[in-house]
Design an enzyme around this catalytic site. Structure first.
Site, short mmCIF file in Angstrom:
data_model
loop_
_atom_site.label_atom_id
_atom_site.label_comp_id
_atom_site.label_asym_id
_atom_site.label_seq_id
_atom_site.Cartn_x
_atom_site.Cartn_y
_atom_site.Cartn_z
N CYS A 64 -48.42 -50.56 73.23
CA CYS A 64 -47.21 -49.78 73.04
C CYS A 64 -46.91 -49.01 74.33
O CYS A 64 -47.77 -48.30 74.85
CB CYS A 64 -47.38 -48.82 71.87
SG CYS A 64 -45.96 -47.73 71.61
N CYS B 176 -47.17 -44.98 73.60
CA CYS B 176 -48.43 -44.27 73.34
C CYS B 176 -49.68 -45.02 73.78
O CYS B 176 -50.77 -44.46 73.76
CB CYS B 176 -48.53 -43.91 71.87
SG CYS B 176 -48.89 -45.32 70.78
N CYS C 108 -40.93 -60.68 66.67
CA CYS C 108 -39.97 -60.73 67.76
C CYS C 108 -39.91 -59.32 68.36
O CYS C 108 -39.33 -58.41 67.77
CB CYS C 108 -38.62 -61.16 67.21
SG CYS C 108 -37.35 -61.37 68.46
#
Length: 135
Positions: free
Chosen positions: A42, A45, A116
């Site tokens: 991510c 984070c 996706c």
């Protein structure tokens, strides 16, 4: 979680996608055609999301995966925006928007799922190569 800490960490476009649920245009993201071995995290984070072994070419213009990485923390929300019924994929650690999950599209993958994901939602760490014994 408040968006304030992310306003300084993310670019305007990253913030729009990750924190406001935007999307990038197809075939424009950094990782849509990345074929290197490694792990995707991510961008907001740093939580582990996907492994390259589960990435496949769905010809949709966004990175596509058939399952999250072992130990990843993704969550799902029903998304009825834009007149469609979809499943939104979010980071379970910081609740950032990653993309959408589609199923039953007939791809030759072990799960028949297509995660996706927006490239801008992720960072990529290439796998380390073992160079011992190399000439």
């Amino acid at each position: 979680m408040s968006d304030d800490p992310f306003r300084t960490k993310l670019s305007d476009f990253e913030f729009q996608v990750l924190r406001e649920g935007g999307t990038e245009r197809p075939y424009t993201g950094e990782y849509w055609d990345n074929k290197q071995p490694g792990t995707y995290f991510c961008r907001a984070c740093g939580a582990k999301l996907f492994e390259s072994e589960t990435k496949f070419d769905s010809r949709c213009g966004w990175p596509s995966f058939y399952q999250p990485a072992e130990g990843s923390n993704v969550t799902y929300l029903k998304d009825t925006s834009m007149g469609m019924q979809r499943i939104e994929v979010r980071c379970g650690s910081c609740d950032s928007h990653l993309g959408h999950l589609f199923e039953g599209e007939g791809f030759n993958t072990p799960t028949d799922l297509r995660y996706c994901i927006n490239s801008v939602s992720m960072t990529f760490e290439p796998a380390e190569h073992d160079d011992e014994g190399a000439a």
